[in-house]
Write an enzyme that holds these catalytic residues in place. Structure first.
Site, PDB file in Angstrom:
ATOM      1  N   GLY A  37       0.789  -1.227   0.000  1.00 37.14           N
ATOM      2  CA  GLY A  37       0.000   0.000   0.000  1.00 37.14           C
ATOM      3  C   GLY A  37       0.815   1.268   0.000  1.00 37.14           C
ATOM      4  N   CYS A  39     -19.107   4.584 -25.054  1.00 36.13           N
ATOM      5  CA  CYS A  39     -20.444   5.146 -24.910  1.00 36.13           C
ATOM      6  C   CYS A  39     -20.849   5.160 -23.441  1.00 36.13           C
ATOM      7  CB  CYS A  39     -21.443   4.345 -25.750  1.00 36.13           C
ATOM      8  SG  CYS A  39     -23.034   5.167 -25.907  1.00 36.13           S
TER       9      CYS A  39
END
Length: 412
Positions: free
Chosen positions: A227, A337
């Site tokens: 992380g 789209c």
């Protein structure tokens, strides 16, 4: 990436020449950056015996895995296919962690048969392991320390509402199951999520893990996860890995004195190793002026890089074709789209139709989260090693998209 004589290069290779040779969109990775990041981590944690396991869900191209193995890194996997890829890339089974979440016990059994280091994160699976194997299979247990680290809940995995890990409040249950079945608890693990910049928070989690380990005297390692944050733009915050390495090493040595026994530390960087190595190169299809903004419409979209839409992630964007152009604001949008805007009113050198744009920090969770949405093919991938560009994945075709579909004769 460097600019000289109005041409951008990456790893000594002219970037526009890559598009000329391999087309666009195109993922490009610089091996030297991966090696630099690994060596920086390795040096930062040199104060304690340690292993670095690449969290390969960030980028699993088998050539990337082979390169990471060559520079001395182990592997962390979350699925059987990742585990098989690691073996095919040449990793020894005992250099591979298997850290699944919500999988079947049959998948766990296959990982055991393959020889990977098992890392379980729920009590029912731990109990099933004990009932089936007793003490014969060493296991690491993933703990949820109930710490909110890093960014939002999509990338933070150690908070109380996370699906990952056994709650630290259930430590007694882990002890009970371990004693009932004589389990070999080889290690304890935590991973609090991505984008960690506060060393104190990371160390708080590490202290919780180390104290939990006192309940298991035969532990050989503690896995502190990953992380670690990388910068996404100039001046952006990043994990001070040198400070963290120094302070965590000291914490580990204090715990060794308390235990009267040694152990080694593990770390699982994913994004930290590969994010900065990667670029996504796209070509501009259209410049569209609206009352609100000027759109630069490109030949890519959320089907190739979903992080800006899914995580609200920032990626710097450079116009490779026109570095001397006047700086103007552009909203960079994709061809899918859906609303797949990569950036809104971003200051860039003047953008023209046909220009090639480069998205920075695209090495992690770029191609891995890509899809065939709108029946678009996924891009090719190129790896730069020692100043030479190598194609490591060809561009998909319509035939690839159709390959797994089965035509019904009565519909033909």
């Amino acid at each position: 990436m460097e600019l000289a004589n109005n041409r951008y290069t990456l790893g000594g290779v002219d970037m526009l020449s890559l598009v000329e040779e391999f087309g666009a969109p195109l993922y490009v990775y610089n091996a030297a950056t991966i090696k630099r990041q690994f060596q920086r981590l390795d040096s930062a944690f040199s104060g304690v015996e340690h292993q670095i396991k690449y969290a390969c869900k960030a980028l699993t191209n088998i050539n990337i895995l082979r390169y990471i193995r060559q520079i001395g890194c182990g592997l962390d996997t979350v699925s059987l296919n990742e585990l098989h890829l690691g073996l095919q890339a040449g990793f020894a089974a005992n250099d591979i962690f298997f850290t699944p979440n919500n999988v079947s016990f049959e998948e766990v059994q296959e990982a055991i048969a393959l020889g990977a280091q098992l890392n379980l994160d729920n009590l029912p699976m731990l109990e099933k392991l004990g009932q089936t194997y007793g003490s014969s299979v060493p296991v690491c247990v993933r703990i949820n320390p109930h710490i909110m680290a890093g960014g939002n809940e999509k990338i933070s995995t150690g908070h109380i509402n996370s699906k990952f890990g056994v709650s630290i409040t259930q430590l007694d249950d882990i002890v009970r199951i371990a004693e009932q079945y004589s389990l070999d608890i080889a290690g304890l693990h935590m991973h609090t999520g991505s984008e960690i910049v506060d060393t104190d928070i990371f160390l708080q989690g590490a202290q919780i893990l180390l104290e939990a380990g006192r309940r298991f005297p035969a532990i050989r390692f503690f896995d502190f996860g990953g992380g670690f944050k990388v910068p996404y733009t100039a001046g952006d915050k990043e994990t001070n890995i040198e400070e963290l390495g120094s302070r965590l090493s000291a914490l580990c040595h204090e715990e060794m004195k308390h235990r009267g026994a040694t152990f080694y530390a593990c770390f699982e960087p994913g994004k930290y190793l590969v994010s900065e190595s990667g670029m996504l190169l796209v070509r501009v299809n259209v410049i569209k002026q609206t009352p609100a903004t000027t759109f630069a419409g490109v030949d890519s979209g959320l089907n190739h890089l979903i992080r800006p839409m899914f995580y609200k992630a920032h990626h710097d964007i450079t116009n490779l074709s026109h570095p001397e152009g006047a700086v103007k604001p552009y909203s960079v949008a994709g061809y899918i789209c859906e609303t797949d805007n990569f950036a809104w009113d971003r200051a860039m050198n003047e953008v023209r139709v046909g220009d090639v744009l480069a998205f920075h920090n695209a090495g992690a969770y770029g191609i891995m989260m890509a899809s065939n949405y709108n029946s678009r093919p996924r891009p090719a991938e190129v790896l730069i090693i020692d100043g030479k560009a190598h194609l490591i994945r060809r561009r998909e075709t319509l035939e690839d998209i159709l390959q797994t579909q089965i035509s019904l004769p009565q519909l033909c």
